[in-house]
Design a protein around this motif. Structure first.
Motif, PDB file in Angstrom:
ATOM      1  N   VAL A  46       0.820  -1.215   0.000  1.00 46.04           N
ATOM      2  CA  VAL A  46       0.000   0.000   0.000  1.00 46.04           C
ATOM      3  C   VAL A  46       0.850   1.260   0.000  1.00 46.04           C
ATOM      4  O   VAL A  46       0.378   2.332  -0.388  1.00 46.04           O
ATOM      5  CB  VAL A  46      -0.971   0.024   1.204  1.00 46.04           C
ATOM      6  N   GLU A  47       2.142   1.129   0.415  1.00 42.03           N
ATOM      7  CA  GLU A  47       2.996   2.315   0.431  1.00 42.03           C
ATOM      8  C   GLU A  47       3.201   2.894  -0.966  1.00 42.03           C
ATOM      9  O   GLU A  47       3.466   4.083  -1.123  1.00 42.03           O
ATOM     10  CB  GLU A  47       4.356   1.995   1.067  1.00 42.03           C
ATOM     11  N   LEU A  48       3.047   2.045  -1.985  1.00 45.36           N
ATOM     12  CA  LEU A  48       3.206   2.519  -3.357  1.00 45.36           C
ATOM     13  C   LEU A  48       1.923   3.174  -3.885  1.00 45.36           C
ATOM     14  O   LEU A  48       1.918   3.719  -4.998  1.00 45.36           O
ATOM     15  CB  LEU A  48       3.604   1.355  -4.269  1.00 45.36           C
ATOM     16  N   LEU A  49       0.857   3.118  -3.101  1.00 39.93           N
ATOM     17  CA  LEU A  49      -0.417   3.721  -3.490  1.00 39.93           C
ATOM     18  C   LEU A  49      -0.694   5.006  -2.716  1.00 39.93           C
ATOM     19  O   LEU A  49      -1.717   5.645  -2.921  1.00 39.93           O
ATOM     20  CB  LEU A  49      -1.564   2.725  -3.259  1.00 39.93           C
ATOM     21  N   MET A  50       0.238   5.370  -1.831  1.00 39.32           N
ATOM     22  CA  MET A  50       0.061   6.575  -1.024  1.00 39.32           C
ATOM     23  C   MET A  50       0.242   7.833  -1.870  1.00 39.32           C
ATOM     24  O   MET A  50       1.006   7.843  -2.840  1.00 39.32           O
ATOM     25  CB  MET A  50       1.068   6.570   0.135  1.00 39.32           C
ATOM     26  N   GLU A  51      -0.479   8.895  -1.492  1.00 43.73           N
ATOM     27  CA  GLU A  51      -0.377  10.159  -2.219  1.00 43.73           C
ATOM     28  C   GLU A  51       1.047  10.704  -2.182  1.00 43.73           C
ATOM     29  O   GLU A  51       1.529  11.303  -3.138  1.00 43.73           O
ATOM     30  CB  GLU A  51      -1.341  11.187  -1.617  1.00 43.73           C
ATOM     31  N   GLU A  52       1.734  10.497  -1.052  1.00 47.93           N
ATOM     32  CA  GLU A  52       3.116  10.969  -0.905  1.00 47.93           C
ATOM     33  C   GLU A  52       4.034  10.320  -1.936  1.00 47.93           C
ATOM     34  O   GLU A  52       4.886  10.981  -2.529  1.00 47.93           O
ATOM     35  CB  GLU A  52       3.648  10.689   0.500  1.00 47.93           C
ATOM     36  N   PHE A  53       3.843   9.009  -2.145  1.00 51.79           N
ATOM     37  CA  PHE A  53       4.694   8.315  -3.113  1.00 51.79           C
ATOM     38  C   PHE A  53       4.375   8.767  -4.532  1.00 51.79           C
ATOM     39  O   PHE A  53       5.289   8.932  -5.359  1.00 51.79           O
ATOM     40  CB  PHE A  53       4.548   6.802  -2.993  1.00 51.79           C
ATOM     41  N   THR A  54       3.100   8.949  -4.823  1.00 53.02           N
ATOM     42  CA  THR A  54       2.699   9.440  -6.153  1.00 53.02           C
ATOM     43  C   THR A  54       3.363  10.786  -6.442  1.00 53.02           C
ATOM     44  O   THR A  54       3.866  11.029  -7.548  1.00 53.02           O
ATOM     45  CB  THR A  54       1.167   9.580  -6.237  1.00 53.02           C
ATOM     46  N   PHE A  55       3.370  11.648  -5.437  1.00 53.95           N
ATOM     47  CA  PHE A  55       4.022  12.957  -5.568  1.00 53.95           C
ATOM     48  C   PHE A  55       5.523  12.783  -5.827  1.00 53.95           C
ATOM     49  O   PHE A  55       6.091  13.412  -6.739  1.00 53.95           O
ATOM     50  CB  PHE A  55       3.796  13.772  -4.300  1.00 53.95           C
ATOM     51  N   LEU A  56       6.171  11.938  -5.019  1.00 53.17           N
ATOM     52  CA  LEU A  56       7.613  11.723  -5.164  1.00 53.17           C
ATOM     53  C   LEU A  56       7.961  11.151  -6.537  1.00 53.17           C
ATOM     54  O   LEU A  56       8.942  11.557  -7.160  1.00 53.17           O
ATOM     55  CB  LEU A  56       8.112  10.770  -4.078  1.00 53.17           C
ATOM     56  N   LYS A  57       7.166  10.217  -6.996  1.00 50.27           N
ATOM     57  CA  LYS A  57       7.419   9.587  -8.289  1.00 50.27           C
ATOM     58  C   LYS A  57       7.448  10.634  -9.399  1.00 50.27           C
ATOM     59  O   LYS A  57       8.319  10.610 -10.284  1.00 50.27           O
ATOM     60  CB  LYS A  57       6.331   8.543  -8.563  1.00 50.27           C
ATOM     61  N   LYS A  58       6.504  11.559  -9.342  1.00 56.13           N
ATOM     62  CA  LYS A  58       6.450  12.619 -10.350  1.00 56.13           C
ATOM     63  C   LYS A  58       7.640  13.569 -10.217  1.00 56.13           C
ATOM     64  O   LYS A  58       8.208  14.026 -11.213  1.00 56.13           O
ATOM     65  CB  LYS A  58       5.142  13.399 -10.219  1.00 56.13           C
ATOM     66  N   GLU A  59       8.018  13.887  -8.970  1.00 56.18           N
ATOM     67  CA  GLU A  59       9.115  14.823  -8.732  1.00 56.18           C
ATOM     68  C   GLU A  59      10.466  14.250  -9.152  1.00 56.18           C
ATOM     69  O   GLU A  59      11.351  14.975  -9.613  1.00 56.18           O
ATOM     70  CB  GLU A  59       9.157  15.192  -7.245  1.00 56.18           C
ATOM     71  N   VAL A  60      10.644  12.958  -8.974  1.00 54.60           N
ATOM     72  CA  VAL A  60      11.928  12.302  -9.218  1.00 54.60           C
ATOM     73  C   VAL A  60      12.126  11.953 -10.691  1.00 54.60           C
ATOM     74  O   VAL A  60      13.253  11.908 -11.194  1.00 54.60           O
ATOM     75  CB  VAL A  60      12.031  11.029  -8.338  1.00 54.60           C
ATOM     76  N   MET A  61      11.028  11.706 -11.381  1.00 57.55           N
ATOM     77  CA  MET A  61      11.098  11.216 -12.758  1.00 57.55           C
ATOM     78  C   MET A  61      11.970  12.101 -13.656  1.00 57.55           C
ATOM     79  O   MET A  61      11.786  13.319 -13.735  1.00 57.55           O
ATOM     80  CB  MET A  61       9.684  11.128 -13.343  1.00 57.55           C
ATOM     81  N   GLY A  62      12.941  11.483 -14.306  1.00 58.72           N
ATOM     82  CA  GLY A  62      13.788  12.172 -15.269  1.00 58.72           C
ATOM     83  C   GLY A  62      14.908  13.012 -14.681  1.00 58.72           C
ATOM     84  O   GLY A  62      15.674  13.627 -15.421  1.00 58.72           O
ATOM     85  N   LYS A  63      15.015  13.022 -13.342  1.00 61.07           N
ATOM     86  CA  LYS A  63      16.048  13.832 -12.698  1.00 61.07           C
ATOM     87  C   LYS A  63      17.267  12.998 -12.344  1.00 61.07           C
ATOM     88  O   LYS A  63      17.166  11.810 -12.060  1.00 61.07           O
ATOM     89  CB  LYS A  63      15.488  14.502 -11.438  1.00 61.07           C
ATOM     90  N   ASP A  64      18.433  13.645 -12.365  1.00 62.54           N
ATOM     91  CA  ASP A  64      19.705  12.987 -12.074  1.00 62.54           C
ATOM     92  C   ASP A  64      20.040  13.164 -10.591  1.00 62.54           C
ATOM     93  O   ASP A  64      20.390  14.251 -10.139  1.00 62.54           O
ATOM     94  CB  ASP A  64      20.808  13.588 -12.946  1.00 62.54           C
ATOM     95  N   LEU A  65      19.918  12.082  -9.830  1.00 60.65           N
ATOM     96  CA  LEU A  65      20.167  12.143  -8.391  1.00 60.65           C
ATOM     97  C   LEU A  65      21.651  12.324  -8.087  1.00 60.65           C
ATOM     98  O   LEU A  65      22.500  11.674  -8.694  1.00 60.65           O
ATOM     99  CB  LEU A  65      19.668  10.848  -7.728  1.00 60.65           C
ATOM    100  N   LEU A  66      21.949  13.190  -7.130  1.00 62.64           N
ATOM    101  CA  LEU A  66      23.315  13.347  -6.632  1.00 62.64           C
ATOM    102  C   LEU A  66      23.493  12.606  -5.316  1.00 62.64           C
ATOM    103  O   LEU A  66      24.463  11.882  -5.124  1.00 62.64           O
ATOM    104  CB  LEU A  66      23.643  14.834  -6.440  1.00 62.64           C
ATOM    105  N   LYS A  67      22.536  12.771  -4.400  1.00 53.89           N
ATOM    106  CA  LYS A  67      22.550  12.064  -3.129  1.00 53.89           C
ATOM    107  C   LYS A  67      21.174  12.201  -2.490  1.00 53.89           C
ATOM    108  O   LYS A  67      20.378  13.078  -2.869  1.00 53.89           O
ATOM    109  CB  LYS A  67      23.613  12.611  -2.183  1.00 53.89           C
ATOM    110  N   GLY A  68      20.896  11.327  -1.518  1.00 53.61           N
ATOM    111  CA  GLY A  68      19.595  11.411  -0.876  1.00 53.61           C
ATOM    112  C   GLY A  68      19.570  10.700   0.457  1.00 53.61           C
ATOM    113  O   GLY A  68      20.464   9.915   0.790  1.00 53.61           O
TER     114      GLY A  68
END
Length: 235
Positions: A68-90
Motif C-alpha cells: 500500500v505504500e506505493l499507493l500513497m499520495e506521498e509516493f505518487t508525488f515523489l514519483k512525479k518529482e523524481v522522474m527524469g532527474k539525475d540524483l546526486l545524493k539522498g
C-alpha cells in the motif's frame, strides 16, 4: 471458467512453518487446488528464502504481496518529482514508537516499505554499510543503512524507533536540477487497502502483462535480498 476464489495470508503460523523448515507444502497446495492465488499481507514474508519457497509452491498461480505504500499520495508525488532527474545524493529517515522485533521482524523487514520506496524511485540498489544501535532497556533502536544506486549515487536510509518519537518521514533528495526537502501536504490517502486488493483482483483477471508481473517480482525479491544483507551486516 476456473475458480475465482483467493486465499489471504496474514497468519504468522505460515511464516513460522516455513522459517522452521516445517513448510506445509501439502497445506498450501491444498489451498491452491480450490483457489487461484494468494494475497500476502504486509510483513508476513520476512525472508528471501520464504518468498522463493512460496514462488515455487504457487507456480502458475497469482501471488500478490501487499504494498500500500506505493499507493500513497506521498509516493505518487515523489514519483512525479523524481522522474527524469539525475540524483546526486539522498536520505530517508523514518521515526516512530517502539516495535517488537520478535513479532514484526528485524528493522530492515519491518521497515521494508521505506526500502521499497527507494528501490521504486531509484532502481536497484547495492549495500555499502549498515549499523544498528540498540538500547533495549529504553526500547530504543536506530538502524543506519548506506546504499548506492547503479550510478554510484549515495542514499542513506535510517529507521529510528523509541518512546516519544512521532511517526514521520523526513527525506532529502538532491538532484543536478535542484533539491527536494520533505514532502508537502499532498492530501489524504483514501482507500489504499481497497485499491491494493483491487490490484490483486486485476491480476486474477489477467489484466496485468507478464512483463509487469515479472518487474514486480524482481523488485520484491531485490528488496527482500537487500533486507537480508542489511540484517547480516548489522548482526
Amino acid at each position: 471458467m476456473g475458480k475465482t476464489f483467493c486465499t489471504e495470508v496474514f497468519m504468522p503460523t505460515l511464516y513460522e512453518q516455513i522459517r522452521g523448515e516445517q513448510i506445509g507444502y501439502s497445506i498450501v497446495r491444498e489451498w491452491l487446488m480450490i483457489n487461484c492465488g494468494i494475497f500476502i499481507r504486509w510483513n508476513t514474508v520476512q525472508a528471501l528464502k520464504i518468498m522463493k519457497i512460496l514462488l515455487v509452491i504457487i507456480e502458475g498461480k497469482v501471488l500478490h504481496e501487499e504494498h500500500v505504500e506505493l499507493l500513497m499520495e506521498e509516493f505518487t508525488f515523489l514519483k512525479k518529482e523524481v522522474m527524469g532527474k539525475d540524483l546526486l545524493k539522498g536520505s530517508l529517515l523514518f521515526t516512530a514508537g517502539p516495535l517488537a522485533e520478535e513479532r514484526f521482524g528485524f528493522p530492515a523487514f519491518s521497515g521494508i516499505s521505506r526500502l521499497t520506496w527507494l528501490v521504486s524511485l531509484f532502481g536497484e540498489l547495492s549495500l555499502v554499510s549498515a549499523t544498528l544501535e540498540e538500547r533495549k532497556e529504553d526500547q530504543y533502536m536506530k538502524m543506519t543503512v548506506c546504499l548506492e544506486t547503479e550510478n554510484k549515487r549515495p542514499l542513506t536510509w535510517i529507521e529510528e524507533r523509541g518512546p516519544g518519537l512521532k511517526r514521520n518521514r523526513h527525506l532529502s533528495f538532491h538532484f543536478k536540477s535542484g533539491s527536494l526537502e520533505n514532502i508537502p501536504n499532498v492530501g489524504i490517502n483514501k482507500n489504499i487497502f481497497l485499491k491494493d486488493q483491487n490490484i490483486f483482483v486485476q491480476k486474477l483477471l489477467g489484466k496485468y502483462s507478464e512483463k509487469e508481473l515479472a518487474a514486480e517480482k524482481k523488485r520484491i525479491l531485490h528488496c527482500l535480498w537487500l533486507a537480508e544483507e542489511i540484517q547480516k551486516c548489522c548482526r
